[in-house]
Design a protein around this motif. Structure first.
Motif, PDB file in Angstrom:
ATOM      1  N   ILE A  88       5.726   4.908-136.476  1.00 35.32           N
ATOM      2  CA  ILE A  88       4.581   4.363-137.212  1.00 35.32           C
ATOM      3  C   ILE A  88       5.087   3.307-138.182  1.00 35.32           C
ATOM      4  O   ILE A  88       5.867   3.606-139.085  1.00 35.32           O
ATOM      5  CB  ILE A  88       3.819   5.464-137.971  1.00 35.32           C
ATOM      6  CG1 ILE A  88       3.347   6.553-136.998  1.00 35.32           C
ATOM      7  CG2 ILE A  88       2.633   4.874-138.724  1.00 35.32           C
ATOM      8  CD1 ILE A  88       2.683   7.732-137.666  1.00 35.32           C
ATOM      9  N   GLU A  89       4.647   2.089-137.985  1.00 39.19           N
ATOM     10  CA  GLU A  89       5.079   0.967-138.809  1.00 39.19           C
ATOM     11  C   GLU A  89       4.113   0.743-139.967  1.00 39.19           C
ATOM     12  O   GLU A  89       2.902   0.882-139.807  1.00 39.19           O
ATOM     13  CB  GLU A  89       5.161  -0.311-137.964  1.00 39.19           C
ATOM     14  CG  GLU A  89       6.129  -0.232-136.798  1.00 39.19           C
ATOM     15  CD  GLU A  89       6.121  -1.504-135.968  1.00 39.19           C
ATOM     16  OE1 GLU A  89       5.529  -2.506-136.418  1.00 39.19           O
ATOM     17  OE2 GLU A  89       6.683  -1.486-134.858  1.00 39.19           O
ATOM     18  N   THR A  90       4.658   0.372-141.109  1.00 39.74           N
ATOM     19  CA  THR A  90       3.844   0.014-142.262  1.00 39.74           C
ATOM     20  C   THR A  90       3.580  -1.482-142.259  1.00 39.74           C
ATOM     21  O   THR A  90       4.515  -2.272-142.108  1.00 39.74           O
ATOM     22  CB  THR A  90       4.558   0.390-143.576  1.00 39.74           C
ATOM     23  OG1 THR A  90       4.796   1.799-143.601  1.00 39.74           O
ATOM     24  CG2 THR A  90       3.716  -0.008-144.785  1.00 39.74           C
ATOM     25  N   VAL A  91       2.314  -1.853-142.393  1.00 38.80           N
ATOM     26  CA  VAL A  91       1.947  -3.258-142.568  1.00 38.80           C
ATOM     27  C   VAL A  91       1.580  -3.390-144.045  1.00 38.80           C
ATOM     28  O   VAL A  91       0.476  -3.028-144.462  1.00 38.80           O
ATOM     29  CB  VAL A  91       0.771  -3.666-141.662  1.00 38.80           C
ATOM     30  CG1 VAL A  91       0.449  -5.146-141.857  1.00 38.80           C
ATOM     31  CG2 VAL A  91       1.107  -3.374-140.197  1.00 38.80           C
ATOM     32  N   ARG A  92       2.529  -3.852-144.829  1.00 40.91           N
ATOM     33  CA  ARG A  92       2.405  -3.808-146.283  1.00 40.91           C
ATOM     34  C   ARG A  92       1.121  -4.492-146.761  1.00 40.91           C
ATOM     35  O   ARG A  92       0.810  -5.613-146.364  1.00 40.91           O
ATOM     36  CB  ARG A  92       3.623  -4.472-146.938  1.00 40.91           C
ATOM     37  CG  ARG A  92       3.738  -4.207-148.433  1.00 40.91           C
ATOM     38  CD  ARG A  92       5.064  -4.697-148.960  1.00 40.91           C
ATOM     39  NE  ARG A  92       6.195  -4.046-148.305  1.00 40.91           N
ATOM     40  CZ  ARG A  92       6.652  -2.850-148.666  1.00 40.91           C
ATOM     41  NH1 ARG A  92       6.058  -2.177-149.635  1.00 40.91           N
ATOM     42  NH2 ARG A  92       7.698  -2.322-148.040  1.00 40.91           N
ATOM     43  N   GLY A  93       0.392  -3.761-147.602  1.00 39.05           N
ATOM     44  CA  GLY A  93      -0.841  -4.283-148.173  1.00 39.05           C
ATOM     45  C   GLY A  93      -2.065  -4.065-147.310  1.00 39.05           C
ATOM     46  O   GLY A  93      -3.182  -4.345-147.750  1.00 39.05           O
ATOM     47  N   PHE A  94      -1.863  -3.562-146.077  1.00 37.17           N
ATOM     48  CA  PHE A  94      -3.000  -3.390-145.174  1.00 37.17           C
ATOM     49  C   PHE A  94      -3.119  -1.960-144.648  1.00 37.17           C
ATOM     50  O   PHE A  94      -4.124  -1.300-144.832  1.00 37.17           O
ATOM     51  CB  PHE A  94      -2.902  -4.368-143.997  1.00 37.17           C
ATOM     52  CG  PHE A  94      -3.055  -5.802-144.403  1.00 37.17           C
ATOM     53  CD1 PHE A  94      -4.309  -6.373-144.544  1.00 37.17           C
ATOM     54  CD2 PHE A  94      -1.926  -6.583-144.665  1.00 37.17           C
ATOM     55  CE1 PHE A  94      -4.451  -7.681-144.928  1.00 37.17           C
ATOM     56  CE2 PHE A  94      -2.064  -7.909-145.059  1.00 37.17           C
ATOM     57  CZ  PHE A  94      -3.334  -8.455-145.191  1.00 37.17           C
ATOM     58  N   GLY A  95      -2.088  -1.479-143.962  1.00 32.81           N
ATOM     59  CA  GLY A  95      -2.194  -0.163-143.371  1.00 32.81           C
ATOM     60  C   GLY A  95      -1.023   0.139-142.468  1.00 32.81           C
ATOM     61  O   GLY A  95       0.133  -0.177-142.794  1.00 32.81           O
ATOM     62  N   TYR A  96      -1.309   0.714-141.295  1.00 35.70           N
ATOM     63  CA  TYR A  96      -0.248   1.181-140.412  1.00 35.70           C
ATOM     64  C   TYR A  96      -0.606   0.863-138.952  1.00 35.70           C
ATOM     65  O   TYR A  96      -1.754   0.637-138.609  1.00 35.70           O
ATOM     66  CB  TYR A  96      -0.071   2.681-140.557  1.00 35.70           C
ATOM     67  CG  TYR A  96       0.255   3.136-141.960  1.00 35.70           C
ATOM     68  CD1 TYR A  96       1.571   3.158-142.415  1.00 35.70           C
ATOM     69  CD2 TYR A  96      -0.757   3.535-142.837  1.00 35.70           C
ATOM     70  CE1 TYR A  96       1.876   3.570-143.705  1.00 35.70           C
ATOM     71  CE2 TYR A  96      -0.470   3.947-144.122  1.00 35.70           C
ATOM     72  CZ  TYR A  96       0.842   3.965-144.551  1.00 35.70           C
ATOM     73  OH  TYR A  96       1.151   4.363-145.828  1.00 35.70           O
ATOM     74  N   LYS A  97       0.413   0.922-138.102  1.00 35.36           N
ATOM     75  CA  LYS A  97       0.168   0.807-136.658  1.00 35.36           C
ATOM     76  C   LYS A  97       1.251   1.597-135.924  1.00 35.36           C
ATOM     77  O   LYS A  97       2.378   1.735-136.387  1.00 35.36           O
ATOM     78  CB  LYS A  97       0.152  -0.643-136.210  1.00 35.36           C
ATOM     79  CG  LYS A  97       1.455  -1.405-136.382  1.00 35.36           C
ATOM     80  CD  LYS A  97       1.300  -2.854-135.905  1.00 35.36           C
ATOM     81  CE  LYS A  97       2.586  -3.642-136.089  1.00 35.36           C
ATOM     82  NZ  LYS A  97       2.451  -5.048-135.639  1.00 35.36           N
ATOM     83  N   LEU A  98       0.857   2.111-134.764  1.00 32.69           N
ATOM     84  CA  LEU A  98       1.802   2.816-133.917  1.00 32.69           C
ATOM     85  C   LEU A  98       2.587   1.802-133.100  1.00 32.69           C
ATOM     86  O   LEU A  98       2.006   0.900-132.500  1.00 32.69           O
ATOM     87  CB  LEU A  98       1.052   3.772-132.980  1.00 32.69           C
ATOM     88  CG  LEU A  98       1.920   4.720-132.154  1.00 32.69           C
ATOM     89  CD1 LEU A  98       2.536   5.777-133.046  1.00 32.69           C
ATOM     90  CD2 LEU A  98       1.089   5.373-131.044  1.00 32.69           C
ATOM     91  N   ARG A  99       3.894   1.937-133.100  1.00 30.91           N
ATOM     92  CA  ARG A  99       4.741   0.999-132.382  1.00 30.91           C
ATOM     93  C   ARG A  99       4.449   1.065-130.890  1.00 30.91           C
ATOM     94  O   ARG A  99       4.344   2.129-130.288  1.00 30.91           O
ATOM     95  CB  ARG A  99       6.212   1.354-132.615  1.00 30.91           C
ATOM     96  CG  ARG A  99       7.202   0.302-132.123  1.00 30.91           C
ATOM     97  CD  ARG A  99       8.620   0.801-132.290  1.00 30.91           C
ATOM     98  NE  ARG A  99       8.841   1.965-131.456  1.00 30.91           N
ATOM     99  CZ  ARG A  99       9.872   2.804-131.608  1.00 30.91           C
ATOM    100  NH1 ARG A  99      10.732   2.615-132.592  1.00 30.91           N
ATOM    101  NH2 ARG A  99      10.024   3.835-130.812  1.00 30.91           N
ATOM    102  N   ARG A 100       4.316  -0.091-130.280  1.00 33.13           N
ATOM    103  CA  ARG A 100       4.104  -0.173-128.836  1.00 33.13           C
ATOM    104  C   ARG A 100       5.376   0.241-128.093  1.00 33.13           C
ATOM    105  O   ARG A 100       6.479   0.137-128.596  1.00 33.13           O
ATOM    106  CB  ARG A 100       3.751  -1.602-128.405  1.00 33.13           C
ATOM    107  CG  ARG A 100       2.393  -2.097-128.864  1.00 33.13           C
ATOM    108  CD  ARG A 100       2.187  -3.495-128.342  1.00 33.13           C
ATOM    109  NE  ARG A 100       0.952  -4.077-128.825  1.00 33.13           N
ATOM    110  CZ  ARG A 100      -0.223  -3.943-128.217  1.00 33.13           C
ATOM    111  NH1 ARG A 100      -0.310  -3.220-127.112  1.00 33.13           N
ATOM    112  NH2 ARG A 100      -1.307  -4.515-128.696  1.00 33.13           N
ATOM    113  N   THR A 101       5.181   0.671-126.859  1.00 36.72           N
ATOM    114  CA  THR A 101       6.329   0.963-126.010  1.00 36.72           C
ATOM    115  C   THR A 101       7.045  -0.330-125.692  1.00 36.72           C
ATOM    116  O   THR A 101       6.405  -1.323-125.324  1.00 36.72           O
ATOM    117  CB  THR A 101       5.875   1.628-124.708  1.00 36.72           C
ATOM    118  OG1 THR A 101       5.137   2.816-125.029  1.00 36.72           O
ATOM    119  CG2 THR A 101       7.071   1.985-123.843  1.00 36.72           C
ATOM    120  N   THR A 102       8.340  -0.355-125.841  1.00 36.36           N
ATOM    121  CA  THR A 102       9.098  -1.581-125.551  1.00 36.36           C
ATOM    122  C   THR A 102       9.513  -1.616-124.097  1.00 36.36           C
ATOM    123  O   THR A 102       9.558  -0.609-123.419  1.00 36.36           O
ATOM    124  CB  THR A 102      10.353  -1.634-126.440  1.00 36.36           C
ATOM    125  OG1 THR A 102      11.111  -0.429-126.275  1.00 36.36           O
ATOM    126  CG2 THR A 102       9.946  -1.770-127.887  1.00 36.36           C
TER     127      THR A 102
END
Length: 239
Positions: A225-239
């Motif tokens: 789970i990545e932090t998008v500073r000042g906005f929220g979060y997102k789940l990392r996509r499969t690479t």
């Protein structure tokens, strides 16, 4: 006193202040909830183990075993919904309760209608439904299975596995993960998560989101789970 509604969720109220304990019990019973009470943390733990309730309503400041300690002990044994009550609103007090495993908190003094609304919101999370359409399943996977690297989320059985091992999540953590896995790589703003996971359409405290994300990271892997500073979060996509 109003008789409890048959089949209504049972609440265990742990509160050391006798006046607040009795007033809260009576107020909740008027709304149809069966309520059992305890006056300290150790008694609360004993009553929980003797007859697990559907929801625990827990004061932070308790004798013998404080609310944070009691919450941690119960989380070792159960994922039942926990709502904490506190007259203390300092960030460290709120975060300590949430990090111990509470699903939400309410600040004293509170109106009964507000407390009941919070209770009903937390209880709704135990009747989980898949959050949005599932992404395409991996080859050979069932239609209700979301697979992202070694993370598997079964949206029908409501089970989570990492590297094939079951991961126990609270209802709130599971709803949060369902939101993330429904749209990998898509930014989820804190307010959006408050509305979808906590059913809050008003400006609630976003710390509740931050702490639950931390708890979820600890269980499924921090890097997912990545932090998008000042906005929220997102789940990392499969690479």
């Amino acid at each position: 006193m109003t008789a409890p509604v048959p089949g209504a969720p049972r609440i265990l109220l742990v509160e050391d202040d006798e006046v607040i304990r009795e007033a809260t019990q009576l107020a909740l019973e008027r709304y149809g909830f069966p309520v059992e009470t305890a006056a300290d943390g150790l008694e609360g733990l004993e009553r929980f183990r003797a007859a697990p309730p559907d929801l625990l309503l827990l004061d932070v400041m308790l004798p013998l075993l404080d609310g944070v300690g009691l919450c941690r002990r119960i989380r070792e044994e159960s994922q039942l919904p926990i709502l904490m009550m506190s007259a203390r609103t300092e960030p460290i007090d709120v975060i300590s309760g949430l990090e111990a495993g509470a699903d939400d908190y309410v600040v004293k003094p509170f109106e009964t209608a507000v407390l009941v609304a919070r209770i009903r919101t937390v209880l709704r999370r135990t009747g989980l439904q898949p959050a949005g359409p599932a992404p395409a399943a991996a080859p050979g996977a069932g239609a209700g299975l979301r697979v992202i690297e070694d993370l598997e989320v079964d949206t029908e059985a409501l089970e989570v596995r990492v590297a094939g091992k079951p991961v126990p999540l609270t209802p709130t953590e599971l709803r949060l993960l369902l939101e993330f896995t429904a749209a990998p790589g898509v930014l989820m703003e804190r307010q959006t998560l408050l509305e979808r996971v906590w059913d809050y359409s008003w400006g609630a405290d976003s710390r509740v989101v931050d702490v639950h994300v931390q708890r979820l990271r600890a269980k499924i892997g921090a890097a997912r789970i990545e932090t998008v500073r000042g906005f929220g979060y997102k789940l990392r996509r499969t690479t």
